[in-house]
Scaffold this motif. Structure first.
Motif, short mmCIF file in Angstrom:
data_model
loop_
_atom_site.label_atom_id
_atom_site.label_comp_id
_atom_site.label_asym_id
_atom_site.label_seq_id
_atom_site.Cartn_x
_atom_site.Cartn_y
_atom_site.Cartn_z
N GLY A 209 53.72 46.94 44.14
CA GLY A 209 52.26 46.84 45.00
C GLY A 209 52.43 47.21 46.37
N TYR A 242 56.18 40.91 41.17
CA TYR A 242 54.82 41.42 41.29
C TYR A 242 54.11 40.47 42.61
N ASN A 268 48.83 42.34 41.92
CA ASN A 268 49.25 43.44 41.43
C ASN A 268 48.90 43.59 39.93
#
Ligand SMILES: [Zn+2]
Length: 422
Positions: A209, A242, A268
């Motif tokens: 991300g 994440y 994400n």
């Protein structure tokens, strides 16, 4: 907690700290077998009682917190985890794919992708949010045998896992709600928080991300911790791949710190699964995903609790709550009858027959940390009473069976750490 045992996190004077592996064996809570494999514990009947009670607590807490229970499979096509990013960032910790026809399946390393698809299974409007999906789900880690031990490092983790899908302006409230849920459960379980840690992204490319999403997420979590008035430690490099998280750290009796519960903020996964909802403006918006592990993995939690109370579980968690001991063979029928009445009231009771001296059987019950020992002799037989010995050393003579059932049921229903009979 009962007074016979040292305060949480401290070994009794002169004794080594409790080790859940040793106690798990002695108390017959769990076992491993080479034919099953390391890190894949078998929960024996007494251990299963404890886990079932904790699962019940998790389910009640989820309902109370506005969550909806779901069930999802423990495996999925490899493509699911390619989409979620686990395959790229986490494949080394996953079991290799299983080929079935021309499809490939893997055991899931996390429950989140399945829950994202539950969210995506219907159209969502801003009026539906937050959507909170709860599951006590199994997930898998391909740990090597050498690092596995007892319940603390395992290959199958049964995680109390909730995923909240909400609008961005609902994030602070949802984080507060998640932390409050953890605090409520810890109070009940007698677990002390050692520290809160804000686990942030570190250097390296192990993260998914964009930078601005990470910065936003880290800022949200820091603000929530400040709003809650909680001091926290900064943990760069401790984030999930994440997103950043609040880790709730506890210390075991040997002084080792570990993460039990977590609250993770994730921008994400909603991107990768193209999750959406219709806003009040009629446009499509992206929800935020919050991963909330309140009771954490059953394995890690039970290991911590075993060590914390040295196997002397509070009455509601005790595998056997009351053991009834006949003084001698002629009292056996009455003792069996008493145990039967206690079981009929929904409590866990056993009768230990007069196959050894009373003293030996009392020691056996003490070694098993059974909270209540009810002794039936000739005097009790005649009057329908029991002589009660509590785990904390108190002795009460001439206790009626109805009173015994009433007191113990009250402590169990309130999930009290105390033995009652005050
Ligand atoms: Zn998750």
């Amino acid at each position: 907690m009962n007074t016979n045992h040292a305060p949480a996190g401290q070994a009794p004077a002169g004794q080594a700290p409790a080790d859940h592996r040793r106690l798990g064996r002695e108390l017959k809570l769990f076992a491993t077998d080479p034919l099953v494999g390391a890190g894949l514990p078998l929960w024996l009947p007494d251990g299963a009682v404890i886990r079932a009670e904790l699962e019940r607590l998790a389910a009640e807490e989820a309902i109370r917190g506005g969550c909806q229970p779901v069930y999802t499979p423990v495996l999925a096509k490899r493509a699911l985890f390619e989409r979620s990013g686990h395959w790229a960032k986490f494949a080394d910790d996953m079991f290799p794919p299983m080929r079935v026809g021309d499809e490939e399946f893997v055991l899931r390393p996390a429950n989140c992708p399945h829950h994202a698809l539950v969210y995506a299974s219907e159209q969502r409007s801003y009026r539906d949010l937050p959507v909170r999906l709860a599951e006590l789900g199994a997930m898998f880690r391909s740990e090597l045998s050498g690092v596995l031990g007892g319940l603390s490092r395992v290959r199958q983790i049964n995680l109390d896992d909730t995923h909240v899908f909400c609008a961005p302006d609902q994030v602070p409230g949802e984080i507060t709600r998640a932390v409050a849920s953890v605090q409520r459960c810890y109070r009940l379980l007698g677990i002390d928080v050692a520290r809160y840690r804000l686990s942030r992204r570190g250097d390296g490319d192990g993260y998914l991300g964009a930078d601005d999403l990470w910065a936003d997420a880290e800022r949200h979590l820091a603000a929530a911790l400040r709003d809650l008035g909680l001091e926290y430690e900064d943990g760069p490099g401790e984030a999930a791949f994440y997103g950043p998280k609040i880790d709730i750290q506890v210390v075991d009796p040997a002084g080792r710190e570990e993460t039990l519960s977590t609250v993770q903020l994730d921008f994400n996964q909603p991107e990768r699964f193209d999750l959406g909802y219709t806003g009040s403006d009629g446009a499509r918006h992206r929800p935020v995903m919050i991963h909330r592990g309140v009771l954490s993995g059953m394995e890690r939690l039970v290991a911590h609790l075993i060590e914390r109370c040295d196997g002397a579980f509070p009455p509601w968690l005790a595998p056997v709550q009351v053991v009834v001991l006949p003084v001698a063979e002629p009292n056996a029928g009455q003792a069996r009858d008493v145990a039967g009445r206690i079981r009929a009231a929904g409590l866990r009771a056993e009768c230990d027959p007069a196959d050894a001296t009373l003293g030996a059987r009392i020691r056996r019950a003490r070694d098993r940390r059974i909270p209540y020992i009810a002794v039936v002799g000739d005097r009790e037989n005649a009057s329908g009473l029991v002589a009660l010995r509590l785990r904390d050393g108190r002795r009460l003579d001439g206790v009626g069976v109805e009173r015994l059932i009433g007191e113990v049921s009250g402590q169990v229903a309130g999930r009290s750490a105390d033995l009652g009979f005050r």
